[in-house]
Design a protein around this motif. Sequence first.
Motif, PDB file in Angstrom:
ATOM      1  N   ASN A  56     -25.398  28.373  15.256  1.00 27.71           N
ATOM      2  CA  ASN A  56     -25.381  28.607  13.812  1.00 27.71           C
ATOM      3  C   ASN A  56     -25.767  27.356  13.018  1.00 27.71           C
ATOM      4  O   ASN A  56     -26.251  27.467  11.893  1.00 27.71           O
ATOM      5  CB  ASN A  56     -24.007  29.099  13.376  1.00 27.71           C
ATOM      6  CG  ASN A  56     -23.728  30.524  13.828  1.00 27.71           C
ATOM      7  OD1 ASN A  56     -24.643  31.272  14.158  1.00 27.71           O
ATOM      8  ND2 ASN A  56     -22.456  30.887  13.864  1.00 27.71           N
ATOM      9  N   ALA A  57     -25.566  26.193  13.588  1.00 30.00           N
ATOM     10  CA  ALA A  57     -25.937  24.958  12.892  1.00 30.00           C
ATOM     11  C   ALA A  57     -27.453  24.816  12.796  1.00 30.00           C
ATOM     12  O   ALA A  57     -27.975  24.195  11.866  1.00 30.00           O
ATOM     13  CB  ALA A  57     -25.340  23.755  13.603  1.00 30.00           C
ATOM     14  N   GLY A 106     -34.221  32.118   5.837  1.00 31.14           N
ATOM     15  CA  GLY A 106     -34.313  33.025   4.711  1.00 31.14           C
ATOM     16  C   GLY A 106     -33.127  33.948   4.516  1.00 31.14           C
ATOM     17  O   GLY A 106     -33.164  34.818   3.631  1.00 31.14           O
ATOM     18  N   PHE A 107     -32.088  33.771   5.319  1.00 27.89           N
ATOM     19  CA  PHE A 107     -30.875  34.570   5.147  1.00 27.89           C
ATOM     20  C   PHE A 107     -29.708  33.774   5.715  1.00 27.89           C
ATOM     21  O   PHE A 107     -29.898  32.739   6.360  1.00 27.89           O
ATOM     22  CB  PHE A 107     -31.003  35.937   5.825  1.00 27.89           C
ATOM     23  CG  PHE A 107     -31.207  35.884   7.324  1.00 27.89           C
ATOM     24  CD1 PHE A 107     -32.472  35.651   7.852  1.00 27.89           C
ATOM     25  CD2 PHE A 107     -30.151  36.073   8.206  1.00 27.89           C
ATOM     26  CE1 PHE A 107     -32.679  35.600   9.226  1.00 27.89           C
ATOM     27  CE2 PHE A 107     -30.335  36.031   9.582  1.00 27.89           C
ATOM     28  CZ  PHE A 107     -31.606  35.787  10.094  1.00 27.89           C
ATOM     29  N   THR A 108     -28.498  34.264   5.474  1.00 24.83           N
ATOM     30  CA  THR A 108     -27.301  33.562   5.952  1.00 24.83           C
ATOM     31  C   THR A 108     -27.096  33.905   7.416  1.00 24.83           C
ATOM     32  O   THR A 108     -26.475  34.918   7.766  1.00 24.83           O
ATOM     33  CB  THR A 108     -26.074  33.949   5.117  1.00 24.83           C
ATOM     34  OG1 THR A 108     -26.359  33.726   3.733  1.00 24.83           O
ATOM     35  CG2 THR A 108     -24.865  33.101   5.525  1.00 24.83           C
ATOM     36  N   PHE A 109     -27.601  33.030   8.238  1.00 27.69           N
ATOM     37  CA  PHE A 109     -27.679  33.315   9.666  1.00 27.69           C
ATOM     38  C   PHE A 109     -26.289  33.542  10.266  1.00 27.69           C
ATOM     39  O   PHE A 109     -26.108  34.484  11.045  1.00 27.69           O
ATOM     40  CB  PHE A 109     -28.372  32.144  10.366  1.00 27.69           C
ATOM     41  CG  PHE A 109     -28.521  32.311  11.849  1.00 27.69           C
ATOM     42  CD1 PHE A 109     -27.647  31.664  12.731  1.00 27.69           C
ATOM     43  CD2 PHE A 109     -29.522  33.099  12.372  1.00 27.69           C
ATOM     44  CE1 PHE A 109     -27.784  31.810  14.095  1.00 27.69           C
ATOM     45  CE2 PHE A 109     -29.675  33.256  13.748  1.00 27.69           C
ATOM     46  CZ  PHE A 109     -28.803  32.614  14.608  1.00 27.69           C
TER      47      PHE A 109
END
Length: 113
Positions: free
Chosen positions: A73-74, A26-29
């Motif tokens: 991050n992937a 739900g957000f740009t991790f």
Amino acid sequence: QVQLVESGGGLVQPGGSLTLSCAASGFTFRNSAMTWYRQAPGKERELVATIFEAGGPAYADSVKGRFTISRDNAKNMVYLQMNSLKPDDTGRYYCRKHLSVFWGQGTQVIVSS
């Protein structure tokens, strides 16, 4: 909608190890620092470890040398590898998007013989 879901808690003997996971959505991790907190029974919630966007970590003195925070991050995942666990490490562990109102529900860790 921001979601943080922790997993990996359980019962472990003193000296043992556990790895906690936090799945984020739900957000740009990759642009977000992430933090693990814990709360022991009858105590205030305390910061355990932070991992910043570039991957640099920071730890509470009580866990330095025993815990390792990492991120993928992937997969939008953050982890907490906990070694040499002590009874004082018992508590509910929470994942948080750093400095935000977004928290997970937590996962329980009990260190006991």
